[in-house]
Design a protein around this motif. Structure first.
Motif, mmCIF file in Angstrom:
data_model
loop_
_atom_site.group_PDB
_atom_site.id
_atom_site.type_symbol
_atom_site.label_atom_id
_atom_site.label_comp_id
_atom_site.label_asym_id
_atom_site.label_seq_id
_atom_site.Cartn_x
_atom_site.Cartn_y
_atom_site.Cartn_z
ATOM 1 N N VAL A 73 -5.403 -2.343 5.482
ATOM 2 C CA VAL A 73 -4.737 -3.537 4.949
ATOM 3 C C VAL A 73 -3.872 -4.180 6.029
ATOM 4 O O VAL A 73 -3.872 -5.407 6.204
ATOM 5 C CB VAL A 73 -3.885 -3.180 3.713
ATOM 6 C CG1 VAL A 73 -3.005 -4.362 3.291
ATOM 7 C CG2 VAL A 73 -4.773 -2.746 2.559
ATOM 8 N N PRO A 122 0.806 -1.235 0.000
ATOM 9 C CA PRO A 122 0.000 0.000 0.000
ATOM 10 C C PRO A 122 0.840 1.287 0.000
ATOM 11 O O PRO A 122 0.299 2.369 -0.258
ATOM 12 C CB PRO A 122 -0.821 -0.114 1.297
ATOM 13 C CG PRO A 122 -0.900 -1.568 1.585
ATOM 14 C CD PRO A 122 0.441 -2.096 1.150
ATOM 15 N N GLY A 152 -3.937 1.884 3.784
ATOM 16 C CA GLY A 152 -2.819 1.028 4.180
ATOM 17 C C GLY A 152 -2.977 0.508 5.602
ATOM 18 O O GLY A 152 -2.607 -0.637 5.905
ATOM 19 N N ASN A 159 2.013 3.299 6.871
ATOM 20 C CA ASN A 159 1.136 3.918 5.876
ATOM 21 C C ASN A 159 0.389 5.119 6.445
ATOM 22 O O ASN A 159 0.246 6.136 5.771
ATOM 23 C CB ASN A 159 0.142 2.876 5.343
ATOM 24 C CG ASN A 159 0.757 1.982 4.292
ATOM 25 O OD1 ASN A 159 0.848 2.353 3.129
ATOM 26 N ND2 ASN A 159 1.202 0.813 4.694
#
Length: 201
Positions: A127, A11, A124, A156
């Motif tokens: 994820v 990401p 991100g 992220n």
């Protein structure tokens, strides 16, 4: 740096791409939006002097249009010097809108990056959380997978905020700069109209 990118997972790549674009736009706008390039000092005085000497010919107007954005606005006034005040102002306003549009080039892109970078960082984070929870199986847990999910989430999030902050600062700075240029060009164009129509010495 490469270790951070590896720890942040896939990401991070859209964020890196957005950061490269943002840096390029900030550099380009910093170079393009210089006051000496947009509203050169003394240009109005030179134009008024040439007009009063009767030297405001087609060559001067063409040179003005190529000189700077302010020159384009003043050239529109000179081209319509023989018309009424209203027609002259309308022609200046029309060119002024086009010049303002040119000055605002890439601003939407920079503002968009400033707005979506935290969202991309949040994506991100999601994820990373998914990877972290997927590592938790009943009766056992993979510490390496857990640590990887946490690192993806935090890197992220942090990188998205890191990109958004300078983008927003520069976007606001450039917006204020453009607004000041537009006001300055409007004032100088009004002075030119008043000089040509004999309302100002």
């Amino acid at each position: 740096m490469f270790a951070i990118v590896q720890a942040a997972g896939w990401p991070i790549w859209p964020l890196l791409f957005a950061s490269v674009i943002a840096v390029a736009l900030i550099i380009e706008r910093s170079v393009a939006l210089r006051r000496s390039r947009i509203v050169p000092q003394g240009l109005l005085q030179r134009v008024v002097a040439e007009y009063r000497k009767g030297s405001a010919n087609e060559q001067l107007v063409n040179d003005l249009e190529r000189h700077s954005p302010l020159g384009q606005v003043l050239a529109a006034g000179l081209r319509n010097a023989g018309t009424s005040r209203e027609v002259m102002k309308e022609s200046i306003e029309e060119v002024g809108r086009a010049v303002t549009h040119q000055l605002e080039r890439y601003m939407t892109t920079l503002g968009t990056i400033a707005s979506i970078a935290p969202l991309m960082g949040l994506f991100g984070t999601v994820v990373g959380m998914i990877e972290m929870f997927s590592a938790q199986v009943p009766g056992s847990a993979d510490p390496h997978q857990l640590a990887q999910g946490i690192s993806i989430a935090l890197y992220n999030t942090g990188f998205g905020i890191l990109i958004a902050i300078p983008c927003m600062i520069f976007w606001r700075h450039f917006r204020a700069l453009i607004d000041s240029f537009v006001v300055d060009m409007e004032q100088q164009a009004i002075r030119l109209v008043e000089v040509i129509h004999g309302e100002r010495k």
